[in-house]
Write a protein that holds these residues in place. Structure first.
Motif, PDB file in Angstrom:
ATOM      1  N   ALA A 150       0.797  -1.228   0.000  1.00 39.86           N
ATOM      2  CA  ALA A 150       0.000   0.000   0.000  1.00 39.86           C
ATOM      3  C   ALA A 150       0.829   1.278   0.000  1.00 39.86           C
ATOM      4  O   ALA A 150       0.260   2.378  -0.063  1.00 39.86           O
ATOM      5  CB  ALA A 150      -0.936   0.005   1.208  1.00 39.86           C
ATOM      6  N   HIS A 151       2.145   1.160   0.069  1.00 39.63           N
ATOM      7  CA  HIS A 151       2.965   2.375   0.040  1.00 39.63           C
ATOM      8  C   HIS A 151       4.311   2.046  -0.605  1.00 39.63           C
ATOM      9  O   HIS A 151       5.193   1.464   0.034  1.00 39.63           O
ATOM     10  CB  HIS A 151       3.163   2.936   1.447  1.00 39.63           C
ATOM     11  N   THR A 152       4.433   2.398  -1.855  1.00 39.86           N
ATOM     12  CA  THR A 152       5.696   2.194  -2.573  1.00 39.86           C
ATOM     13  C   THR A 152       6.039   3.467  -3.348  1.00 39.86           C
ATOM     14  O   THR A 152       5.239   4.408  -3.420  1.00 39.86           O
ATOM     15  CB  THR A 152       5.597   1.039  -3.600  1.00 39.86           C
ATOM     16  N   HIS A 153       7.244   3.451  -3.891  1.00 37.77           N
ATOM     17  CA  HIS A 153       7.666   4.491  -4.840  1.00 37.77           C
ATOM     18  C   HIS A 153       8.330   3.777  -6.007  1.00 37.77           C
ATOM     19  O   HIS A 153       9.562   3.740  -6.130  1.00 37.77           O
ATOM     20  CB  HIS A 153       8.594   5.493  -4.164  1.00 37.77           C
ATOM     21  N   ILE A 154       7.488   3.183  -6.834  1.00 34.26           N
ATOM     22  CA  ILE A 154       7.964   2.403  -7.974  1.00 34.26           C
ATOM     23  C   ILE A 154       8.689   3.312  -8.968  1.00 34.26           C
ATOM     24  O   ILE A 154       8.236   4.422  -9.254  1.00 34.26           O
ATOM     25  CB  ILE A 154       6.749   1.715  -8.645  1.00 34.26           C
TER      26      ILE A 154
ATOM     27  N   ILE B  61      -4.674  10.863  -4.462  1.00 35.54           N
ATOM     28  CA  ILE B  61      -3.959  12.100  -4.145  1.00 35.54           C
ATOM     29  C   ILE B  61      -3.137  11.856  -2.884  1.00 35.54           C
ATOM     30  O   ILE B  61      -3.636  11.324  -1.900  1.00 35.54           O
ATOM     31  CB  ILE B  61      -4.952  13.268  -3.927  1.00 35.54           C
ATOM     32  N   LYS B  62      -1.867  12.226  -2.962  1.00 39.33           N
ATOM     33  CA  LYS B  62      -0.958  12.094  -1.809  1.00 39.33           C
ATOM     34  C   LYS B  62      -0.500  13.487  -1.416  1.00 39.33           C
ATOM     35  O   LYS B  62      -0.176  14.307  -2.276  1.00 39.33           O
ATOM     36  CB  LYS B  62       0.251  11.243  -2.214  1.00 39.33           C
ATOM     37  N   ILE B  63      -0.481  13.742  -0.114  1.00 37.14           N
ATOM     38  CA  ILE B  63      -0.145  15.085   0.376  1.00 37.14           C
ATOM     39  C   ILE B  63       1.019  14.991   1.352  1.00 37.14           C
ATOM     40  O   ILE B  63       0.966  14.247   2.334  1.00 37.14           O
ATOM     41  CB  ILE B  63      -1.360  15.729   1.085  1.00 37.14           C
TER      42      ILE B  63
ATOM     43  N   ALA C  35      -0.477   8.008   5.434  1.00 34.90           N
ATOM     44  CA  ALA C  35       0.433   7.194   4.622  1.00 34.90           C
ATOM     45  C   ALA C  35       1.612   6.656   5.415  1.00 34.90           C
ATOM     46  O   ALA C  35       2.347   5.795   4.929  1.00 34.90           O
ATOM     47  CB  ALA C  35       0.931   8.011   3.427  1.00 34.90           C
ATOM     48  N   HIS C  36       1.811   7.183   6.608  1.00 35.05           N
ATOM     49  CA  HIS C  36       2.881   6.731   7.507  1.00 35.05           C
ATOM     50  C   HIS C  36       2.419   6.885   8.941  1.00 35.05           C
ATOM     51  O   HIS C  36       1.609   7.763   9.232  1.00 35.05           O
ATOM     52  CB  HIS C  36       4.119   7.646   7.441  1.00 35.05           C
ATOM     53  N   LEU C  37       3.008   6.133   9.855  1.00 37.13           N
ATOM     54  CA  LEU C  37       3.106   6.614  11.224  1.00 37.13           C
ATOM     55  C   LEU C  37       4.406   7.411  11.295  1.00 37.13           C
ATOM     56  O   LEU C  37       5.024   7.677  10.269  1.00 37.13           O
ATOM     57  CB  LEU C  37       3.040   5.462  12.227  1.00 37.13           C
TER      58      LEU C  37
ATOM     59  N   SER D 232       5.510  -0.885   2.439  1.00 37.52           N
ATOM     60  CA  SER D 232       6.952  -0.981   2.684  1.00 37.52           C
ATOM     61  C   SER D 232       7.670   0.363   2.568  1.00 37.52           C
ATOM     62  O   SER D 232       8.769   0.516   3.050  1.00 37.52           O
ATOM     63  CB  SER D 232       7.570  -1.957   1.680  1.00 37.52           C
ATOM     64  N   ASP D 233       7.035   1.335   1.887  1.00 39.95           N
ATOM     65  CA  ASP D 233       7.717   2.585   1.497  1.00 39.95           C
ATOM     66  C   ASP D 233       8.995   2.263   0.721  1.00 39.95           C
ATOM     67  O   ASP D 233      10.040   2.892   0.888  1.00 39.95           O
ATOM     68  CB  ASP D 233       8.006   3.477   2.694  1.00 39.95           C
ATOM     69  N   GLN D 234       8.845   1.283  -0.142  1.00 40.87           N
ATOM     70  CA  GLN D 234       9.925   0.748  -0.973  1.00 40.87           C
ATOM     71  C   GLN D 234      10.650   1.850  -1.755  1.00 40.87           C
ATOM     72  O   GLN D 234      10.040   2.808  -2.184  1.00 40.87           O
ATOM     73  CB  GLN D 234       9.301  -0.277  -1.943  1.00 40.87           C
ATOM     74  N   HIS D 235      11.902   1.654  -1.890  1.00 46.75           N
ATOM     75  CA  HIS D 235      12.917   2.501  -2.512  1.00 46.75           C
ATOM     76  C   HIS D 235      13.535   3.468  -1.544  1.00 46.75           C
ATOM     77  O   HIS D 235      14.433   4.216  -1.898  1.00 46.75           O
ATOM     78  CB  HIS D 235      12.443   3.228  -3.788  1.00 46.75           C
ATOM     79  N   ASN D 236      13.085   3.430  -0.291  1.00 45.75           N
ATOM     80  CA  ASN D 236      13.870   4.112   0.730  1.00 45.75           C
ATOM     81  C   ASN D 236      14.982   3.171   1.192  1.00 45.75           C
ATOM     82  O   ASN D 236      14.904   1.954   1.005  1.00 45.75           O
ATOM     83  CB  ASN D 236      12.984   4.481   1.920  1.00 45.75           C
ATOM     84  N   ALA D 237      16.004   3.732   1.816  1.00 46.93           N
ATOM     85  CA  ALA D 237      17.092   2.916   2.350  1.00 46.93           C
ATOM     86  C   ALA D 237      16.532   1.877   3.318  1.00 46.93           C
ATOM     87  O   ALA D 237      15.685   2.192   4.149  1.00 46.93           O
ATOM     88  CB  ALA D 237      18.098   3.808   3.074  1.00 46.93           C
TER      89      ALA D 237
HETATM   90 ZN    ZN Z   1       6.765   7.149   0.925  1.00 51.21          ZN
END
Ligand code: ZN
Length: 416
Positions: A69-73, A163-165, A222-224, A317-322
């Motif tokens: 539910a949270h990536t940056h492809i 929409i992401k803010i 989108a995050h804690l 996962s918030d993928q593509h972060n370190a």
């Molecule tokens: Zn993110």
């Protein structure tokens, strides 16, 4: 593993004598019939139509394909890596819309069977110089609330599904001072998105910012985050519930921010490491490391508190972060959700039916007649042992089996 020779898109098959996790609950000793890329029937073992190939599900569990539910492809390769690990849908919350559109094809964003489906917010809303502007592509920014509707309409015209803010107004306990849109702009973007039937989710860093997002009427967090009172404010879950909001904790990336090396557990698991490319390992070995390890106790207890009070929790996962890798990190996030207090069943819901409902992807996330045959077959029982999601036997996208070994070996040879 290739279960059936030349199993192509649209081919019919049955998975029989299998435990089914249908997105909500477990059905023991079941049978699932797939025809032409769709789930046609779910019934008792051994009773469905004969005359088509049967895959033995004994000792195995069939799940809906996972949703991150949270990536940056960034590329088709990311979507293929996702599919290798059983992620059949990636929700990308900030990426260039041109790239997103290239990675989607066919009607309604349907994609072919060799990579995960992409759903994207396109550009996130942010201020000049704010979060999201430092990723190597230029981003249309906002400076005041009067720009909100045009900004949202531009995103919709570009093909954004959500929409992401980015909202960091009010500072972060002195740790980062980045420009941010202000609260009136946040409120206006949420209203503008709702006016067009789009779903806004918000990124933030503090309790105060989260309460602003709740006040604004955003659909989800989108995050804690790491900064706030030590005790989770009881009003937090009450107000999230009252506003029907979902939360994507992204514990993986928060642990990276705390310097806790969430990627190492991925690398150390031979079932996952086998399908990692060298560049994945490099990124997994890194940490964002801007906070201290003790800061991560807070999002962990907040996740448990929200879950116990019934706030929908989504795995992202918030993928593509370190500290992350496409696909592989969803398995790490599932383990972290369980470690935080979700049951394995709830964690699986957080990666299937719950994100499907939250992001209104009603053709997936469950095993039920009429839905897409995006499926994951694993050895063992992940509804009691979450680590069993890593025992992948087969992945199907639109009813076509993805040959993970052949794909991995071919691509690894081509690019390394
Ligand atoms: Zn993110």
């Amino acid at each position: 593993m290739i279960l059936l020779p030349a199993l192509g898109r649209g081919q019919d098959f049955i998975v029989d004598h299998v435990r089914v996790f249908d997105g909500a609950r477990t059905i023991e000793h079941a049978s699932v019939l797939v025809r032409a890329g769709k789930i046609v029937a779910v019934g008792p073992a051994g009773r469905l139509a004969s005359g088509i190939p049967v895959i033995d599900g004994s000792g195995r569990t069939l799940l809906p394909g996972l949703i991150d539910a949270h990536t940056h492809i960034q590329s088709r390769l990311d979507l293929q890596k996702s599919l290798v690990f059983g992620v059949t849908t990636d929700i990308s919350l900030h990426m260039p819309p041109q790239s997103a559109n290239e990675l989607k094809s066919g009607p309604h964003g349907a994609t072919t069977g060799d990579h995960a489906d992409l759903r994207s917010a396109g550009y996130a809303a942010t201020a000049p110089g704010g979060d999201g502007t430092g990723y190597g592509f230029s981003v249309p920014t906002l400076t005041n609330s009067s720009q909100a509707q045009d900004w949202v309409d531009d995103r919709i015209a570009e093909g954004s599904e959500f929409i992401k803010i980015m909202y960091e107004s009010g500072g972060e306990y002195g740790r980062i001072t980045r420009p941010s849109i202000d609260k009136p702009t946040l409120v206006a973007i949420v209203a503008a998105a709702h006016r067009r039937g789009k779903l806004p989710s918000a990124h933030m860093h503090t309790d105060k910012q989260a309460f602003d997002a709740i006040d604004a009427g955003a659909d989800g967090l989108a995050h804690l985050y790491l900064y706030g009172n030590d005790e989770v404010d009881p009003q937090f879950s009450q107000r999230l519930l009252a506003h029907h909001m979902f939360v994507i904790p992204t514990l993986t990336v928060l642990r990276s921010a705390c310097g806790l090396s969430p990627g190492q557990a991925i690398i150390d698991d031979s079932r996952l490491r086998k399908y990692l490319f060298p560049e994945d390992v490099t990124l997994l070995q890194r940490n964002i490391a801007r906070a201290s390890p003790s800061d991560c106790a807070r999002p962990r207890s907040a996740t448990a508190a929200l879950d116990s009070r019934g706030v929908p929790i989504l795995a992202g996962s918030d993928q593509h972060n370190a500290g992350t890798a496409a696909g592989a990190s969803i398995h790490g996030e599932l383990a972290l959700l369980v470690e935080a207090g979700l049951t394995p069943l709830q964690a699986l819901q957080a990666a299937t039916s719950v994100p499907a409902k939250a992001f209104r992807l009603m053709d997936r996330g469950r095993i039920a007649p009429g839905l897409r045959a995006d499926l994951l077959l694993v050895q063992g029982n992940p509804t009691v042992d979450i680590y069993a999601t890593r025992n992948i036997v087969a992945v199907w996208k639109d009813g076509a089996e993805f040959d993970r070994d052949a794909w991995f070996n071919q691509v690894n040879t081509e690019i390394h």
